[in-house]
Design a protein around this motif. Structure first.
Motif, PDB file in Angstrom:
ATOM      1  N   TYR A 310       0.839  -1.205   0.000  1.00  0.00           N
ATOM      2  CA  TYR A 310       0.000   0.000   0.000  1.00  0.00           C
ATOM      3  C   TYR A 310       0.868   1.248   0.000  1.00  0.00           C
ATOM      4  O   TYR A 310       2.023   1.235   0.415  1.00  0.00           O
ATOM      5  CB  TYR A 310      -0.941   0.006   1.206  1.00  0.00           C
ATOM      6  CG  TYR A 310      -0.285   0.370   2.522  1.00  0.00           C
ATOM      7  CD1 TYR A 310      -0.307   1.683   2.990  1.00  0.00           C
ATOM      8  CD2 TYR A 310       0.366  -0.590   3.300  1.00  0.00           C
ATOM      9  CE1 TYR A 310       0.295   2.025   4.194  1.00  0.00           C
ATOM     10  CE2 TYR A 310       0.969  -0.255   4.495  1.00  0.00           C
ATOM     11  CZ  TYR A 310       0.925   1.054   4.937  1.00  0.00           C
ATOM     12  OH  TYR A 310       1.529   1.401   6.126  1.00  0.00           O
ATOM     13  N   TYR A 314      -1.066   9.054  -1.961  1.00  0.00           N
ATOM     14  CA  TYR A 314      -0.550   8.667  -3.278  1.00  0.00           C
ATOM     15  C   TYR A 314      -0.706   9.831  -4.254  1.00  0.00           C
ATOM     16  O   TYR A 314      -1.818  10.243  -4.578  1.00  0.00           O
ATOM     17  CB  TYR A 314      -1.328   7.451  -3.766  1.00  0.00           C
ATOM     18  CG  TYR A 314      -0.742   6.737  -4.958  1.00  0.00           C
ATOM     19  CD1 TYR A 314       0.425   5.996  -4.847  1.00  0.00           C
ATOM     20  CD2 TYR A 314      -1.364   6.786  -6.201  1.00  0.00           C
ATOM     21  CE1 TYR A 314       0.960   5.312  -5.929  1.00  0.00           C
ATOM     22  CE2 TYR A 314      -0.845   6.105  -7.293  1.00  0.00           C
ATOM     23  CZ  TYR A 314       0.318   5.373  -7.144  1.00  0.00           C
ATOM     24  OH  TYR A 314       0.836   4.701  -8.219  1.00  0.00           O
ATOM     25  N   MET A 332      -4.368  10.671  -3.214  1.00  0.00           N
ATOM     26  CA  MET A 332      -5.301   9.657  -2.742  1.00  0.00           C
ATOM     27  C   MET A 332      -4.871   9.190  -1.357  1.00  0.00           C
ATOM     28  O   MET A 332      -3.680   9.004  -1.102  1.00  0.00           O
ATOM     29  CB  MET A 332      -5.337   8.484  -3.721  1.00  0.00           C
ATOM     30  CG  MET A 332      -5.581   8.915  -5.165  1.00  0.00           C
ATOM     31  SD  MET A 332      -5.366   7.568  -6.335  1.00  0.00           S
ATOM     32  CE  MET A 332      -5.024   8.520  -7.846  1.00  0.00           C
ATOM     33  N   VAL A 335      -3.625   3.704  -1.662  1.00  0.00           N
ATOM     34  CA  VAL A 335      -3.765   2.873  -2.861  1.00  0.00           C
ATOM     35  C   VAL A 335      -3.112   1.531  -2.557  1.00  0.00           C
ATOM     36  O   VAL A 335      -1.932   1.463  -2.204  1.00  0.00           O
ATOM     37  CB  VAL A 335      -3.116   3.511  -4.099  1.00  0.00           C
ATOM     38  CG1 VAL A 335      -3.159   2.545  -5.278  1.00  0.00           C
ATOM     39  CG2 VAL A 335      -3.828   4.809  -4.465  1.00  0.00           C
ATOM     40  N   LYS A 344      -5.924  -2.635  -8.471  1.00  0.00           N
ATOM     41  CA  LYS A 344      -5.693  -1.534  -7.531  1.00  0.00           C
ATOM     42  C   LYS A 344      -6.974  -1.277  -6.739  1.00  0.00           C
ATOM     43  O   LYS A 344      -8.079  -1.347  -7.288  1.00  0.00           O
ATOM     44  CB  LYS A 344      -5.305  -0.252  -8.279  1.00  0.00           C
ATOM     45  CG  LYS A 344      -4.016  -0.343  -9.095  1.00  0.00           C
ATOM     46  CD  LYS A 344      -2.783  -0.242  -8.223  1.00  0.00           C
ATOM     47  CE  LYS A 344      -1.522  -0.206  -9.078  1.00  0.00           C
ATOM     48  NZ  LYS A 344      -0.301  -0.086  -8.267  1.00  0.00           N
ATOM     49  N   ILE A 346      -8.476   1.735  -4.232  1.00  0.00           N
ATOM     50  CA  ILE A 346      -8.318   3.079  -3.671  1.00  0.00           C
ATOM     51  C   ILE A 346      -9.154   3.168  -2.396  1.00  0.00           C
ATOM     52  O   ILE A 346     -10.363   2.917  -2.418  1.00  0.00           O
ATOM     53  CB  ILE A 346      -8.792   4.159  -4.669  1.00  0.00           C
ATOM     54  CG1 ILE A 346      -7.983   4.072  -5.974  1.00  0.00           C
ATOM     55  CG2 ILE A 346      -8.658   5.547  -4.051  1.00  0.00           C
ATOM     56  CD1 ILE A 346      -8.522   4.978  -7.067  1.00  0.00           C
ATOM     57  N   ASP A 348     -10.526   5.616   0.626  1.00  0.00           N
ATOM     58  CA  ASP A 348     -10.736   7.032   0.952  1.00  0.00           C
ATOM     59  C   ASP A 348     -11.428   7.114   2.310  1.00  0.00           C
ATOM     60  O   ASP A 348     -12.541   6.597   2.482  1.00  0.00           O
ATOM     61  CB  ASP A 348     -11.591   7.715  -0.115  1.00  0.00           C
ATOM     62  CG  ASP A 348     -11.625   9.224   0.067  1.00  0.00           C
ATOM     63  OD1 ASP A 348     -10.592   9.867  -0.165  1.00  0.00           O
ATOM     64  OD2 ASP A 348     -12.688   9.751   0.455  1.00  0.00           O
ATOM     65  N   LEU A 371     -13.452  10.594  -6.463  1.00  0.00           N
ATOM     66  CA  LEU A 371     -12.944   9.228  -6.445  1.00  0.00           C
ATOM     67  C   LEU A 371     -13.048   8.562  -7.811  1.00  0.00           C
ATOM     68  O   LEU A 371     -12.184   7.774  -8.198  1.00  0.00           O
ATOM     69  CB  LEU A 371     -13.686   8.408  -5.386  1.00  0.00           C
ATOM     70  CG  LEU A 371     -13.306   8.760  -3.946  1.00  0.00           C
ATOM     71  CD1 LEU A 371     -14.271   8.107  -2.969  1.00  0.00           C
ATOM     72  CD2 LEU A 371     -11.883   8.319  -3.646  1.00  0.00           C
ATOM     73  N   TYR A 374     -10.131   9.705  -9.692  1.00  0.00           N
ATOM     74  CA  TYR A 374      -8.941   8.970  -9.268  1.00  0.00           C
ATOM     75  C   TYR A 374      -8.896   7.591  -9.931  1.00  0.00           C
ATOM     76  O   TYR A 374      -7.850   7.150 -10.416  1.00  0.00           O
ATOM     77  CB  TYR A 374      -8.936   8.792  -7.748  1.00  0.00           C
ATOM     78  CG  TYR A 374      -8.661  10.054  -6.966  1.00  0.00           C
ATOM     79  CD1 TYR A 374      -8.112  11.181  -7.569  1.00  0.00           C
ATOM     80  CD2 TYR A 374      -8.935  10.130  -5.598  1.00  0.00           C
ATOM     81  CE1 TYR A 374      -7.855  12.332  -6.845  1.00  0.00           C
ATOM     82  CE2 TYR A 374      -8.678  11.276  -4.867  1.00  0.00           C
ATOM     83  CZ  TYR A 374      -8.141  12.374  -5.490  1.00  0.00           C
ATOM     84  OH  TYR A 374      -7.893  13.505  -4.757  1.00  0.00           O
ATOM     85  N   ILE A 378      -5.964   6.029 -12.448  1.00  0.00           N
ATOM     86  CA  ILE A 378      -5.262   4.768 -12.193  1.00  0.00           C
ATOM     87  C   ILE A 378      -5.494   3.790 -13.345  1.00  0.00           C
ATOM     88  O   ILE A 378      -4.575   3.091 -13.799  1.00  0.00           O
ATOM     89  CB  ILE A 378      -5.729   4.150 -10.863  1.00  0.00           C
ATOM     90  CG1 ILE A 378      -5.336   5.040  -9.679  1.00  0.00           C
ATOM     91  CG2 ILE A 378      -5.141   2.748 -10.693  1.00  0.00           C
ATOM     92  CD1 ILE A 378      -3.861   5.121  -9.418  1.00  0.00           C
ATOM     93  N   ILE A 388     -12.923   0.871  -5.575  1.00  0.00           N
ATOM     94  CA  ILE A 388     -12.895   1.984  -4.609  1.00  0.00           C
ATOM     95  C   ILE A 388     -13.550   1.524  -3.316  1.00  0.00           C
ATOM     96  O   ILE A 388     -14.561   0.813  -3.331  1.00  0.00           O
ATOM     97  CB  ILE A 388     -13.642   3.209  -5.156  1.00  0.00           C
ATOM     98  CG1 ILE A 388     -12.895   3.804  -6.352  1.00  0.00           C
ATOM     99  CG2 ILE A 388     -13.838   4.268  -4.076  1.00  0.00           C
ATOM    100  CD1 ILE A 388     -13.683   4.858  -7.096  1.00  0.00           C
TER     101      ILE A 388
END
Length: 436
Positions: A310, A314, A332, A335, A344, A346, A348, A371, A374, A378, A388
Motif C-alpha cells: 500500500y 498517493y 489519494m 492505494v 488496484k 483506492i 478514501d 474518487l 482517481y 489509475i 474503490i
C-alpha cells in the motif's frame, strides 16, 4: 456538553453559549443537572472567544456572532483555561456515544496518530489502561510515557558539548584572555575550552524537566514507573534553567527521530504551547488534533496489520498536462496493489457519520466525483482493474459493509464501517484488502 469537577466536556459539532445570556441563577460551579450542561461561565466563554477570534488563531472551533456561540468542529483535544479548568473536545461519531466511549475513541485515535511528527518505524496502537474517569490530559501523559519507554529501549542520546573551565590539566584549546584573568598568580591551572561527549544536552534536560513535572500530575502507576526510569537514567543531568534556550538549541537528526514526539509533548507540558498552525501567539495552552487526519492514521494502523502493498497520500499523477508541465497533482488517501500487480484498490477515509436509512447514506456527491476521477487516472496509467472503498466511522446507523454498488462504468465501490471504539473488531476492512 457536560461538566464535572475541573473539566468541561464538549463534543465535535457542539455549540457553547455564555451562561449569563440564558439564566440568572447559574452557580459558580459546573453541575451535571444544571443549565451549565450546555452553557459555560462568562469568564470561560470570553477566554475561548478571545482565543479563536481576537488572536486570529485557526483553532478548530469558531465564534458565531449571529448566534453568540462557539461551535466546535474539525479538531479534538484539550485546552486549559486560565483558572486551571480543562476543556475537553471529544469525538462523537454517534449520537448514542457516551462519555466513556468518546474518551476511548479519542484515546485510540491518539495512540494511532503520527500526524504531528514523522512516523515511528514501530508505531502501533496499544491497549491502554487509562481509567475511564480520567480526563484526556492523562491520555497525553500516557502517550509521552510510552514514547519514553521506546526512547529508553533505543538509547539515550549523547552529543559533544563545548565547555570552558579552569582546570589543573591542560586539554583542548587555551582561552588566553580568560587564562590571564583567572590565573595571573596561579601557574598550575589552565583556562581551556574543550568538547565532551555528554548526556547533558538540551534534549535530555527538556525531557527530565517534563518528567519531574508529570510525575506529580499523573495518577497512573504505569506512567509513574516510566517517568521514574527516565529520571534514574538522567540522574546526573540538571533540569532546564532556560527552557526557551534549550528548545531553540535542541537538534534531532535522522538517527534520533524517536526523540521528536516526546520533545513536542514535553514542550506542551512545560511551555503550554499549541501544536496547531496559528497566526498569533496563543495565551491558552492547547493540544488539538485534526480528526480527519487522525482517522486516516487509524486506518493506516489497520492496513499495516495485513501483508499488502500500500501507499499513503498517493500523488503520482496529475489531472492536467500542458506543453511545459503537469498541473493539479492528485492525492489519494491509500492505494493498495494486489499481489499479482493486476488490480488496484483506492481507499478514501472520511470522518463523517453515515445513515443507512438515508437513500444516499449521507455520502457527498463531490467525493464520489473525485474518487471516480482517481479511478479513471489509475485505470489509464497503471491498471485496468480498479475498485474503490469508502471508509467511515461505524455507528449504530451504519455497521454493515455495503458491497453491491458500482459506478455507471462498472467501477466497484465498497462502503465500509470502521470500528474506532474497538480496533480488533475491523475484520470487514481486513478481509476485503487481504482478499484483493
Amino acid at each position: 456538553m457536560t461538566a464535572t469537577g475541573n473539566s468541561i466536556v464538549a463534543y465535535e459539532h457542539d455549540r457553547l453559549l455564555k451562561c449569563e445570556n440564558v439564566c440568572s441563577n447559574c452557580t459558580s460551579e459546573y453541575m451535571d443537572d444544571s443549565c451549565c450542561v450546555s452553557y459555560c461561565k462568562p469568564t470561560h466563554f470570553e477566554e475561548l472567544q478571545d482565543y479563536c477570534v481576537n488572536e486570529n488563531i485557526d483553532c478548530g472551533f469558531d465564534y458565531i456572532a449571529k448566534e453568540k456561540c462557539i461551535k466546535f468542529d474539525k479538531y479534538t483535544g484539550i485546552i486549559q483555561l486560565k483558572d486551571g479548568t480543562y476543556l475537553e473536545i471529544l469525538p462523537k461519531v454517534d449520537k448514542n456515544t457516551n462519555l466513556e466511549n468518546s474518551r476511548k475513541i479519542f484515546e485510540n485515535l491518539v495512540f494511532a496518530s503520527h500526524n504531528l511528527t514523522k512516523e515511528y518505524k514501530h508505531n502501533k496502537i496499544s491497549n491502554s489502561n487509562t481509567r475511564k474517569n480520567d480526563h484526556v490530559i492523562e491520555i497525553f501523559i500516557s502517550v509521552f510515557c510510552r514514547d519514553i519507554l521506546e526512547l529508553l529501549k533505543r538509547g539515550i542520546k549523547k552529543s559533544y558539548v563545548r565547555k570552558s573551565e579552569n582546570l589543573n590539566n591542560y586539554k583542548g584549546k587555551l582561552k588566553f584572555s580568560q587564562h590571564i584573568k583567572h590565573n595571573i598568580t596561579s601557574k598550575n591551572k589552565f583556562f581551556v575550552e574543550y568538547s565532551e561527549f555528554s548526556l547533558d544536552i538540551p534534549e535530555n534536560r527538556i525531557l527530565k524537566s517534563a518528567a519531574l513535572y508529570l510525575i506529580k500530575k499523573t495518577t497512573e502507576e504505569e506512567n509513574k514507573k516510566a517517568l521514574r526510569r527516565l529520571l534514574i537514567e538522567l540522574n546526573d543531568i540538571s533540569p532546564c534553567t532556560n527552557l526557551d534556550k534549550d528548545l531553540q538549541e535542541k537538534q534531532i537528526n535522522r538517527l534520533h527521530e524517536y526523540y521528536s514526539r516526546p520533545l513536542q509533548y514535553a514542550e506542551f507540558f512545560l511551555r503550554h504551547d499549541n501544536f496547531m498552525p496559528r497566526k498569533g501567539r496563543a495565551t491558552l495552552p492547547a493540544l488539538l488534533f485534526p480528526l480527519n487526519k487522525m482517522f486516516e492514521d487509524y486506518i493506516e494502523s489497520l492496513v499495516k496489520q495485513s501483508d499488502v502493498d500500500y501507499r499513503t497520500q498517493y500523488s503520482k499523477h496529475n489531472l492536467i498536462f500542458t506543453k511545459e508541465k503537469e498541473l493539479f497533482n492528485t492525492q489519494m488517501d491509500f492505494v493498495i496493489t494486489s499481489k499479482d500487480k493486476s488490480r488496484k484498490l483506492i481507499l478514501d477515509a472520511k470522518w463523517k457519520e453515515l445513515n443507512i436509512n438515508d437513500e444516499k447514506l449521507g455520502i457527498s456527491q463531490a467525493d464520489l466525483y473525485q474518487l471516480h476521477n482517481y479511478a479513471s487516472i489509475i485505470r489509464s496509467k497503471e491498471s485496468k482493474n480498479v475498485s474503490i472503498a469508502l471508509l467511515y466511522p461505524q455507528t449504530s446507523k451504519f455497521d454493515q459493509v455495503i458491497k453491491e454498488s458500482t459506478y455507471f462504468d462498472g467501477t466497484e465501490i465498497y462502503i465500509i464501517p470502521i470500528n474506532v471504539l474497538d480496533m480488533e473488531d475491523n475484520s470487514n476492512l481486513l478481509d476485503i484488502i487481504e482478499s484483493f
